[in-house]
Design an enzyme around this catalytic site. Structure first.
Site, mmCIF file in Angstrom:
data_model
loop_
_atom_site.group_PDB
_atom_site.id
_atom_site.type_symbol
_atom_site.label_atom_id
_atom_site.label_comp_id
_atom_site.label_asym_id
_atom_site.label_seq_id
_atom_site.Cartn_x
_atom_site.Cartn_y
_atom_site.Cartn_z
ATOM 1 N N LYS A 53 0.872 -1.214 -0.084
ATOM 2 C CA LYS A 53 -0.033 0.160 -0.144
ATOM 3 C C LYS A 53 0.883 1.187 0.072
ATOM 4 O O LYS A 53 1.920 1.244 0.653
ATOM 5 C CB LYS A 53 -1.051 0.102 1.492
ATOM 6 C CG LYS A 53 -1.985 0.779 1.204
ATOM 7 C CD LYS A 53 -3.349 0.042 0.732
ATOM 8 C CE LYS A 53 -4.494 1.187 0.539
ATOM 9 N NZ LYS A 53 -5.654 0.266 0.217
ATOM 10 N N GLY A 84 -19.350 3.792 -1.318
ATOM 11 C CA GLY A 84 -20.590 3.715 -0.322
ATOM 12 C C GLY A 84 -21.850 4.230 -1.099
ATOM 13 O O GLY A 84 -23.121 3.740 -1.056
ATOM 14 N N GLY A 126 -19.188 7.792 -0.604
ATOM 15 C CA GLY A 126 -18.224 8.113 -1.517
ATOM 16 C C GLY A 126 -18.341 7.112 -2.739
ATOM 17 O O GLY A 126 -19.453 6.621 -2.933
HETATM 18 P P1 NAD Z 1 -14.092 7.750 -1.180
HETATM 19 O O1 NAD Z 1 -13.140 8.954 -0.598
HETATM 20 O O2 NAD Z 1 -14.686 8.154 -2.269
HETATM 21 O O3 NAD Z 1 -15.188 7.618 -0.023
HETATM 22 C C1 NAD Z 1 -15.106 7.938 1.426
HETATM 23 C C2 NAD Z 1 -16.364 8.658 1.806
HETATM 24 O O4 NAD Z 1 -16.289 8.727 3.260
HETATM 25 C C3 NAD Z 1 -16.326 10.284 1.444
HETATM 26 O O5 NAD Z 1 -17.683 10.504 0.676
HETATM 27 C C4 NAD Z 1 -15.955 11.061 2.736
HETATM 28 O O6 NAD Z 1 -16.500 12.242 2.545
HETATM 29 C C5 NAD Z 1 -16.712 10.098 3.808
HETATM 30 N N1 NAD Z 1 -15.916 10.386 5.256
HETATM 31 C C6 NAD Z 1 -15.052 10.700 5.495
HETATM 32 N N2 NAD Z 1 -14.855 10.806 6.778
HETATM 33 C C7 NAD Z 1 -16.147 10.261 7.315
HETATM 34 C C8 NAD Z 1 -16.767 10.387 8.548
HETATM 35 N N3 NAD Z 1 -16.101 10.765 9.707
HETATM 36 N N4 NAD Z 1 -18.012 10.104 8.662
HETATM 37 C C9 NAD Z 1 -18.742 9.732 7.520
HETATM 38 N N5 NAD Z 1 -18.145 9.791 6.199
HETATM 39 C C10 NAD Z 1 -16.859 10.221 6.314
HETATM 40 O O7 NAD Z 1 -13.599 6.512 -0.796
HETATM 41 P P2 NAD Z 1 -14.077 5.081 -1.400
HETATM 42 O O8 NAD Z 1 -13.047 4.675 -2.265
HETATM 43 O O9 NAD Z 1 -15.521 4.977 -1.253
HETATM 44 O O10 NAD Z 1 -13.480 4.089 0.005
HETATM 45 C C11 NAD Z 1 -14.181 3.934 1.135
HETATM 46 C C12 NAD Z 1 -13.660 3.032 2.242
HETATM 47 O O11 NAD Z 1 -13.672 1.832 1.234
HETATM 48 C C13 NAD Z 1 -12.232 3.037 2.322
HETATM 49 O O12 NAD Z 1 -11.856 2.567 3.671
HETATM 50 C C14 NAD Z 1 -11.309 2.464 1.392
HETATM 51 O O13 NAD Z 1 -10.080 1.969 1.859
HETATM 52 C C15 NAD Z 1 -12.166 1.248 1.111
HETATM 53 N N6 NAD Z 1 -11.917 0.493 0.001
HETATM 54 C C16 NAD Z 1 -12.132 0.967 -1.281
HETATM 55 C C17 NAD Z 1 -11.951 0.294 -2.469
HETATM 56 C C18 NAD Z 1 -12.221 0.783 -3.731
HETATM 57 O O14 NAD Z 1 -12.386 0.161 -4.810
HETATM 58 N N7 NAD Z 1 -12.488 2.272 -3.924
HETATM 59 C C19 NAD Z 1 -11.689 -1.213 -2.374
HETATM 60 C C20 NAD Z 1 -11.420 -1.730 -1.141
HETATM 61 C C21 NAD Z 1 -11.552 -1.001 0.148
#
Ligand code: NAD
Length: 346
Positions: free
Chosen positions: A78, A183, A180
């Site tokens: 990572k 989600g 995001g």
């Molecule tokens: P993203 O940045 O698009 O979305 C994250 C969202 O969380 C944002 O909308 C942000 O405003 C919100 N957020 C931040 N702090 C917050 C809080 N305190 N309370 C509520 N909301 C909050 O990121 P993503 O790509 O959607 O990833 C989300 C999670 O999933 C991360 O932990 C990431 O490591 C994990 N993940 C992502 C992927 C992927 O394919 N993108 C794959 C595996 C795991």
């Protein structure tokens, strides 16, 4: 470093600094036992360098387990970049990061994570071929988030099947933390399946958008832990199962995409005692890395990706069943299988 509580015999921890662009990055390689270490790059405004290092160590460790559980020929690594993703990005910064990745000669393959998008990775690609999650080029797979979200939706159903005796989500209430890239898509799948959604985020625009498309009720970031729901789906940041939140959950299951949801592994046992079925994060959220793996293989096939995600969900179901049968925390069962698969039997 070697005494760090998050150090787990990582093969390499590389720090990069580029004065001209302001890049401060760490690439942590946990294991290359199954293949080159692959895992996204996160951009985050850490409070301290120590917090940044801990994140890199924990996230790379999680990637080893995730890739092993997804049964793909990739190790775990990572990258983290220290900075504000909204204000500190520049093409020079990502070129410097690209040179950093290139210097590792293919031992680490990067892609998107929190704070990083496809356009950033296209710039990284100018300096290194060891990058995935692109939307141009051979076998380009684009943003992995929709596939991650599809896996999480299917994983929520697997979890529901064990927690409620049915995977039918029609009428179930699901509290979603973070709307995001991942989600937001998870919410769409859940709404289509008839679930009632309670959502939170710190981004008001994203919240309003998802709410208008899914009919979700919005609560504040703190209220989400007390939500009267069947399932809690964390899709924002890690460490959300901790001493403060544990007693607040009113759900029967936790299943979502955020990495490192348990602040410490012992939380798995505490969740079990509270009767909350936990879908181990690195098992349920492996869809995106499967998509990335297809790109790295050089011959992207959506059929292969879908079949592999399906198999991963069977693995998740097996982990949940085994844990329920033996009264063990689900994360212990998953950790054991993952460690076996990366040849760490200590
Ligand atoms: P993203 O940045 O698009 O979305 C994250 C969202 O969380 C944002 O909308 C942000 O405003 C919100 N957020 C931040 N702090 C917050 C809080 N305190 N309370 C509520 N909301 C909050 O990121 P993503 O790509 O959607 O990833 C989300 C999670 O999933 C991360 O932990 C990431 O490591 C994990 N993940 C992502 C992927 C992927 O394919 N993108 C794959 C595996 C795991």
């Amino acid at each position: 470093m070697f005494d760090h509580s998050s150090f787990d015999a990582h093969e390499g921890v590389h720090m990069f600094h580029d004065a001209a662009s302001g890049l401060r990055a760490i690439v942590a390689i946990h294991s290359t036992a199954r293949g080159p270490a692959a895992g996204g790059c996160r951009m985050w405004n850490y409070d301290t360098g120590e917090a940044m290092l801990r994140d890199a160590l924990r996230l790379s460790h999680g990637m080893s387990y995730k890739n092993a559980m997804a049964d793909i020929p990739l190790g775990g690594g990572k990258a983290v970049i220290w900075g504000n993703a909204k204000t500190d990005k520049s093409p020079d910064l990502f070129r410097a990061f690209g040179r950093a990745v290139e210097s590792l000669q293919g031992k680490y393959i990067t892609a998107e994570d929190v704070g990083i998008d496809v356009a950033d990775m296209q710039i990284v690609r100018e300096e290194t071929a060891h990058v995935a999650g692109l939307d141009q080029g051979i076998a380009a797979s684009g943003d992995p988030s929709p596939i991650t979200a599809m896996g999480i939706y299917l994983g929520i159903r697997e979890t529901a099947k064990r927690a409620f005796g049915t995977d039918d989500l029609n009428g179930r209430t699901i509290a979603v933390q973070g709307v995001g890239s991942v989600g937001g898509h998870v919410c769409e799948h859940l709404a289509k399946a008839g679930a009632n959604l309670i959502i939170t985020d710190i981004d008001q625009v994203a919240l309003a958008d998802v709410s208008s498309r899914t009919g979700a009720r919005i609560v504040t970031p703190d209220e989400i832990y007390d939500a009267e729901a069947d399932i809690f789906s964390p899709n924002a940041l890690g460490a959300i199962v901790n001493e403060q939140t544990l007693e607040r959950f009113r759900v029967k299951a936790i299943a979502g995409g955020a990495n490192n949801q348990l602040i410490v592994p012992e939380m798995g046992e505490l969740l079990r005692r509270r009767g909350i079925l936990y879908a181990p994060d690195y098992v349920i959220n492996g869809g995106g890395i499967i998509n990335v793996c297809a790109e790295i293989s050089g011959t992207y096939s959506r059929e292969w990706v879908d079949a592999k995600v399906q198999t991963l969900m069977e693995t998740l179901g097996g982990v949940l069943d085994a844990a329920l049968e033996t009264n063990e925390p689900t994360n212990h069962v998953a950790d054991r299988i993952a460690r076996q698969r990366i040849g760490r039997t200590d």
